[in-house]
Motif scaffolding. Structure first.
Motif, PDB file in Angstrom:
ATOM      1  N   LYS A 126       3.364   7.220   3.832  1.00 19.47           N
ATOM      2  CA  LYS A 126       3.047   8.635   3.710  1.00 19.47           C
ATOM      3  C   LYS A 126       3.516   9.461   4.910  1.00 19.47           C
ATOM      4  N   PHE A 127       3.187   8.970   6.107  1.00 17.21           N
ATOM      5  CA  PHE A 127       3.517   9.748   7.305  1.00 17.21           C
ATOM      6  C   PHE A 127       5.028   9.842   7.526  1.00 17.21           C
ATOM      7  N   ALA A 128       5.731   8.704   7.308  1.00 11.56           N
ATOM      8  CA  ALA A 128       7.183   8.711   7.525  1.00 11.56           C
ATOM      9  C   ALA A 128       7.850   9.660   6.544  1.00 11.56           C
ATOM     10  N   ARG A 181       0.837  -1.194   0.000  1.00  8.68           N
ATOM     11  CA  ARG A 181       0.000   0.000   0.000  1.00  8.68           C
ATOM     12  C   ARG A 181       0.876   1.250   0.000  1.00  8.68           C
ATOM     13  N   GLY A 192       0.050   4.234   0.807  1.00  7.81           N
ATOM     14  CA  GLY A 192      -0.233   5.092   1.949  1.00  7.81           C
ATOM     15  C   GLY A 192       0.606   4.763   3.166  1.00  7.81           C
ATOM     16  N   ARG A 193       1.117   3.532   3.192  1.00  5.51           N
ATOM     17  CA  ARG A 193       1.892   3.071   4.338  1.00  5.51           C
ATOM     18  C   ARG A 193       3.060   4.014   4.670  1.00  5.51           C
TER      19      ARG A 193
END
Lengths: 608, 377
Positions: free
Chosen positions: A8-10, A3, A5-6
């Motif tokens: 994205k935050f990092a 995915r 999105g996995r």
């Protein structure tokens, strides 16, 4: 399926660092308390590849904190189960598990070199030291960590930039004078050590003369007593022959709680300023009739102690006889998780405490003291592992100067204490060294050839040197091995030799030379080794760094108010300044204090 | 060791017995074996008190994962996980109770099976209905501790106030990328410190702005030493008072300057949220950087901190972090919050008073006690 999105935050919060993380190949040594937490963090943060090494298997008492393991995994290898569970957290991380000892020879310097960064998540000094040494040899940054109870500690180690793990000496295991243990105990721990290291071994294990922890050095004060004690041990050995006979328990009891005590009482001088012991009589004590071992949470009554003493002796005797009938090894060694052995040690220790009028202890507490159990909780491990990754970020950003030594220690006004990393201790025997790679055919090269052609001709060493492999293999007075080949001395590919300059005290001495052995390429089969190029071996500093400079640099950072974790460091720094000759690198030269039992146990400082 | 502590406490303070409703419950041998390494740290009575606790955890994202994991491993009695949202792809980045297959499922229900697996002894339940912020004191009364994570300011204060009314301890926390905070409002909390008696006489009375020493008893040990059991009490204030409080008036300028910028950043973020009804997002709204800086300076000012306490480059880095979560940061904050809850339940350690902020860039975790001043001393 992966995915997008996995990450994205990092990506958003770490920016360019995230790319370095995805390309990093890390080694995690230890998959216990810190290891489980660390592996989770590394996998979720998106580290590209992780190797996990652990030789241990899963135990019930791990499950309150090692969350990658469940009840169904008990007795399975930690490395393998940790990999299996953590692989579900992120399919993009490549995981490799090694159920093995990190000291195995296949984990050599070349293998360490293949990693971007190494994480220590260990529970014992010996393995920590080994990984430290390997990372220095391979020049790979190391994140070292440890926890005990509510407190934790993280240290970044980078060759020639920061202190190494051994730049400060670590506290040595507690030891007790042999006479305190055998003749004049005054605390519960003395009786527990007596039961575990003396009585248990005499009856079921390697007898006293064969146990390396015992030192029978005599001095004029205790010569007679040491002689008496040895005789006592001999008598106990004879009782050991009656193992399996109905009167065995009574024989042992009368010997150690009556006869030996009566003898001690005759030494009137010993009891001038001490309360004299009171011998116990087997026949006058009632043994009570219990159906099972009483609760380990409360202190047992004298009757219960006697019952457990006899009952555990019966159980252990049966095991010995069973082994004997199968023609197997007859020696047992103490193990805190073996109920029969723990029961025997607990009951014996308490009976001895009764004799000397020392407070008895519950079996629960005796287990902790006899087994050197260190309390360990999930939260401390989770926080410490998180800090390891935060420090790894600095290393991966090539900003090691921004990395910190971090102590987890909650107080009213802060949760963490940080200190700048220190520069290497110039007199460190582990990192303050010169290094040489030496190619040779280990089956052909003899020790004397190496000394003459390499050390003396190329490096111009004087004859005053010592050479250490695992132990001393050569010095000026010890020349037995000169004709032996490296192979016959157990020196193989990847082995390290340490060359110590033993010139007179008034002469300048070189720092230690670490020679890494490489089995030589077969291109020149006619020679037994390749003559190395001369490298510069600096002189040791004439004076060790002053104590003041070491202590002062810590004061600015509130070290004096620090918790006990950093106090330990402080103490060890002082010790280091006072005694720069570290014994760990020179096992053959280890000086044992006279008349002391050295209790050696792994994991006595910090557990996982 | 601790077995006799109960007796001492009861003799020492008349009010303490009511603090320990079920502490006498016998812990089984099986539990002792499982919890061995922690019982050796906090004792059997604290373990028994934990087993009788029912925790409410509101929102189970990365920080919630860590808190839930730590509490369930430690052996609390029951946990109710509340989350009304569905699992997203982004959730996979720092959460270990969910995987690819669970994207689209309710986040509490997705996490519960993996959470339950960590410890079959703990009762794990979920609550997926919306509107937790408007439930009254009656709802929160049944819990021992309420923990709210990743919530906006109005949710935090309304649940905090309801918990106050219900007399239930309240913890809150958020992680923003490299940064985060943990807050505690334990209303009024008593705990017992066990220590060796020193030569200095223990004085009953006030110790700090918030803590007082209630009572002390001693026990003689076999070795001739004395162990002292000191009952202390911390008094708290709710979050809505905290955000309008100043740093301790007695602090000198240098100490004020050294206050972590994360503190005005978190307060500024709440202020921004209240004003604009959303989180700042400079990618969507260019003006948000400026607006957030303004809110942060407002907060800095009302905290009584100097101008140079807020560095613009820090504010930018903080903004980048808002709305994101990182596993190691969640682990650090979740570890500290969960240990706070364990300490509250165990009643043997100094609890958090009252807000801890974390800065992952410099690995610092200072604690500030913020409360209205002038109503004490």
């Amino acid at each position: 399926m992966t995915r997008a999105g996995r990450d994205k935050f990092a990506q958003k919060s770490l920016g360019g660092l995230h790319r370095n993380i995805k390309q990093a190949k890390c080694l995690m040594v230890g998959a216990g308390g810190i290891g489980c937490e660390l592996l989770k963090n590394l996998v979720l943060t998106g580290f590209g590849e992780i190797h996990i090494v652990d030789l241990d298997t899963i135990d019930l008492s791990n499950l309150n904190r090692q969350f990658l393991f469940g009840r169904q995994h008990i007795k399975k290898p930690k490395a393998l189960v940790a990999k299996e569970t953590a692989s579900r957290f992120n399919p993009n991380t490549k995981l490799t598990a090694h159920h093995a000892n990190i000291k195995d020879s296949n984990f050599n310097v070349a293998w360490f070199k293949s990693f971007t960064i190494v994480f220590n998540a260990l529970d014992n000094l010996d393995a920590r030291r080994h990984v430290n040494k390997m990372c220095l040899a391979a020049d790979v940054p190391l994140i070292e960590s440890g926890t005990t109870g509510f407190n934790g500690q993280v240290q970044v180690i980078s060759k020639a930039v920061t202190e190494c793990y051994d730049c400060t000496t670590k506290p040595i295991p507690k030891s007790f004078p042999v006479c305190t243990i055998r003749s004049t105990p005054s605390q519960p721990i003395h009786c527990i050590v007596w039961a575990k290291s003396y009585l248990f071994n005499e009856l079921f294990g390697a007898s006293e003369d064969e146990v390396p922890e015992f030192d029978h050095s005599e001095d004029t004060d205790n010569a007679q007593e040491i002689k008496n004690l040895r005789q006592e041990a001999q008598e106990l050995k004879r009782i050991r022959e009656t193992l399996g006979q109905p009167e065995f328990a009574q024989n042992v009891f009368e010997k150690v709680f009556n006869k030996d005590i009566t003898r001690l009482l005759e030494m009137k001088d010993m009891w001038k300023n001490r309360k004299p012991p009171a011998p116990l009589s087997f026949t006058s004590l009632s043994r009570g009739s219990l159906s099972s071992c009483p609760s380990d949470q409360r202190i047992w009554t004298p009757e219960e102690n006697l019952w457990v003493f006899c009952d555990s002796l019966d159980r252990l005797s049966l095991r010995i006889l069973g082994l004997k009938s199968m023609g197997e090894d007859l020696l047992l060694s103490f193990d805190k998780d073996d109920e029969d052995k723990l029961d025997f040690v607990a009951a014996s220790a308490n009976l001895r405490s009764q004799v000397f009028d020392i407070g008895c202890q519950s079996k629960f507490n005796i287990k902790q003291m006899a087994g050197n159990i260190i309390p360990a909780i999930a939260t401390t491990n989770a926080i410490t592992a998180g800090i390891c990754v935060m420090q790894a970020f600095k290393v991966l950003k090539q900003k090691i100067k921004d990395a910190r030594m971090v102590f987890l220690s909650m107080s009213g006004d802060r949760g963490l204490i940080t200190e700048p990393l220190r520069t290497p201790n110039p007199s460190c025997q582990i990192c303050g060294v010169a290094r040489l790679d030496f190619e040779c055919d280990t089956s052909k090269i003899q020790l004397q050839e190496f000394i003459k052609v390499v050390l003396q001709d190329v490096f111009e060493y004087s004859p005053s040197i010592s050479i250490l492999h695992d132990k001393l293999i050569y010095d000026e007075e010890y020349d037995d091995n000169l004709d032996a080949s490296f192979e016959n001395l157990g020196i193989t590919d990847g082995s390290f030799l340490t060359i110590l300059d033993e010139s007179d005290d008034d002469q300048p001495r070189r720092v230690n030379l670490i020679v890494q052995i490489k089995t030589r390429s077969p291109s020149e089969p006619e020679k037994s080794f390749v003559i190395p190029h001369r490298i510069d071996i600096p002189m040791k500093q004439a004076q060790p760094p002053s104590l003041d400079s070491l202590v002062l640099s810590g004061k600015d950072f509130g070290r004096n108010n620090s918790p006990h974790v950093s106090n330990e460091v402080e103490q060890s720094r002082k010790r280091k300044a006072e005694d720069t000759l570290d014994s760990n690198q020179e096992p053959s030269k280890k000086v044992k204090a006279e008349g002391e039992i050295i209790i050696i146990d792994d994991g006595y400082i910090e557990i996982d | 060791m601790s077995a006799t502590m109960e007796d001492v406490i009861e003799n020492g303070s008349a009010t303490v017995s009511q603090l320990q409703p079920n502490a006498s419950d016998e812990i089984s041998a099986e539990e002792v074996a499982l919890y061995d390494r922690q019982i050796r740290l906090w004792g059997m009575d604290a373990q028994a008190r934990m087993r009788n606790a029912h925790i409410l955890l509101v929102t189970i994202k990365a920080l919630g994962n860590e808190i839930a994991k730590n509490l369930v491993l430690a052996g609390i009695g029951a946990i109710t996980v509340h989350d009304a949202e569905t699992t997203t792809e982004e959730d996979l980045g720092a959460q270990f109770f969910v995987d690819d297959e669970m994207v689209g499922l309710n986040r509490a229900e997705a996490a519960a099976p993996a959470l339950q697996k960590l410890n079959p002894r703990v009762k794990v339940s979920t609550d997926t209905t919306e509107g937790i912020e408007s439930r009254g004191a009656d709802y929160f009364k049944k819990f021992s501790v309420v923990i709210v994570t990743e919530a906006d300011f109005s949710t935090l204060t309304s649940i905090n106030n309801a918990c106050r009314e219900a007399e239930v301890a309240f913890y809150a926390g958020s992680s923003y990328g490299l940064y985060g905070f943990v807050f505690a409002d334990l209303i009024k909390h008593q705990f017992v410190i066990e220590r060796e008696r020193s030569n200095v006489e223990t004085k009953i009375g006030s110790e700090t702005r918030t803590r007082s020493l209630v009572s002390a008893t001693t026990r003689k040990e076999p070795g001739g030493k004395f162990t002292e059991f000191v009952t202390k009490e911390e008094v708290y204030c709710p979050l809505e008072q905290v955000v309008v409080s100043q740093i301790d008036k007695k602090w000198r300028p240098r100490k004020r300057k050294a206050v972590s910028s994360v503190l005005p950043a978190v307060f500024g973020l709440w202020k921004f949220q209240q004003t604009h009804g959303r989180l700042p997002d400079p990618d969507e709204h260019k003006e948000d950087t400026k607006l957030f800086m303004a809110s942060m300076h407002d907060s800095r000012n009302s905290l009584g901190l100097p101008l140079d306490n807020v560095d613009p480059s820090f504010a930018i880095s903080f903004l980048d972090s808002v709305g994101t979560e990182l596993s190691p940061v969640a682990a650090i904050l979740g570890g500290m919050l969960a240990q706070g809850v364990i300490n509250f339940l165990g009643k043997r350690e100094q609890p958090l008073q009252n807000i801890l902020v974390f800065d992952g860039d410099v690995t610092s975790a200072p604690i500030y006690c913020l409360r209205p001043q002038g109503d004490e001393e």
